[in-house]
Design an enzyme around this catalytic site. Structure first.
Site, PDB file in Angstrom:
ATOM      1  N   CYS A   1       0.809  -1.225   0.000  1.00  0.00           N
ATOM      2  CA  CYS A   1       0.000   0.000   0.000  1.00  0.00           C
ATOM      3  C   CYS A   1       0.843   1.276   0.000  1.00  0.00           C
ATOM      4  O   CYS A   1       0.652   2.151  -0.850  1.00  0.00           O
ATOM      5  CB  CYS A   1      -0.994   0.000   1.156  1.00  0.00           C
ATOM      6  SG  CYS A   1      -0.287   0.110   2.818  1.00  0.00           S
TER       7      CYS A   1
ATOM      8  N   HIS B   1      -2.992   1.212   6.852  1.00  0.00           N
ATOM      9  CA  HIS B   1      -3.171   1.143   5.399  1.00  0.00           C
ATOM     10  C   HIS B   1      -3.278   2.558   4.832  1.00  0.00           C
ATOM     11  O   HIS B   1      -3.727   3.480   5.518  1.00  0.00           O
ATOM     12  CB  HIS B   1      -4.437   0.345   5.071  1.00  0.00           C
ATOM     13  CG  HIS B   1      -4.620   0.051   3.612  1.00  0.00           C
ATOM     14  ND1 HIS B   1      -3.732  -0.719   2.887  1.00  0.00           N
ATOM     15  CD2 HIS B   1      -5.591   0.416   2.738  1.00  0.00           C
ATOM     16  CE1 HIS B   1      -4.158  -0.814   1.624  1.00  0.00           C
ATOM     17  NE2 HIS B   1      -5.279  -0.131   1.518  1.00  0.00           N
TER      18      HIS B   1
ATOM     19  N   HIS C   1      -5.491   1.646  -4.411  1.00  0.00           N
ATOM     20  CA  HIS C   1      -4.628   1.080  -3.381  1.00  0.00           C
ATOM     21  C   HIS C   1      -4.181  -0.320  -3.766  1.00  0.00           C
ATOM     22  O   HIS C   1      -4.685  -0.910  -4.721  1.00  0.00           O
ATOM     23  CB  HIS C   1      -5.338   1.079  -2.020  1.00  0.00           C
ATOM     24  CG  HIS C   1      -6.493   0.127  -1.923  1.00  0.00           C
ATOM     25  ND1 HIS C   1      -6.721  -0.640  -0.814  1.00  0.00           N
ATOM     26  CD2 HIS C   1      -7.487  -0.186  -2.786  1.00  0.00           C
ATOM     27  CE1 HIS C   1      -7.798  -1.378  -0.987  1.00  0.00           C
ATOM     28  NE2 HIS C   1      -8.283  -1.116  -2.177  1.00  0.00           N
TER      29      HIS C   1
END
Length: 158
Positions: free
Chosen positions: A72, A122, A134
């Protein structure tokens, strides 16, 4: 007796009044070809968003930051690097470095941070319409998804 008007003096006064009026209503005056900091940030964010979208389908790999595999924060780091901005490596470090903004102020290209237990776990790039680009997890790939949690915050890359 007739009044004489000195044209350069009148123009300079008119220019000063225009500048003051513009300043009073919140505008800015820029020389041609000069961009404001906000315009520059928006340009970098738009470029980073385009780079991330172009990586659609690239496989997830823990610790990878491109050009063909990403985790990520590796995707956000890579995308902003291609847009001319540097970010630190991890999602938490990226959160710490960005200017935090409200959800009502978010714009395309801003970073979206997901939180749990006081830490950032994240990050993705805001694409508009409550969606992010993402690289979510092992076995997945770079993709466009809806923001699935209310425990998010937003950051603008400076």
């Amino acid at each position: 007796m007739t009044a004489q008007i000195h044209v350069p003096s009148l123009l300079s006064r008119a220019g000063a009044v225009s500048a003051l009026t513009l300043a009073a209503v919140g505008g800015t005056m820029l020389a041609p070809g000069v961009t404001s900091e906000a315009q520059a940030a928006t340009a970098h964010a738009g470029k980073a968003l385009s780079v991330a979208a172009a990586k659609k389908g690239s496989p997830y790999r823990y610790g990878a930051s491109g050009p063909t595999r990403f985790d990520c924060s590796g995707l956000t780091l890579y995308s902003y690097k291609k847009a001319g901005k540097s970010l630190p490596r991890t999602a938490q470090q990226q959160y710490n470095k960005t200017r935090h903004i409200s959800s009502s102020s978010r714009q395309k290209g801003d970073l979206v941070f997901f939180h749990s237990g006081g830490r950032v776990y994240h990050v993705g790039i805001y694409a508009g319409n409550n969606k992010i680009w993402h690289s979510p997890k092992t076995g997945s790939w770079v993709k466009l998804d809806r923001i699935w949690s209310s425990r998010v915050s937003y950051g603008r890359v400076r």
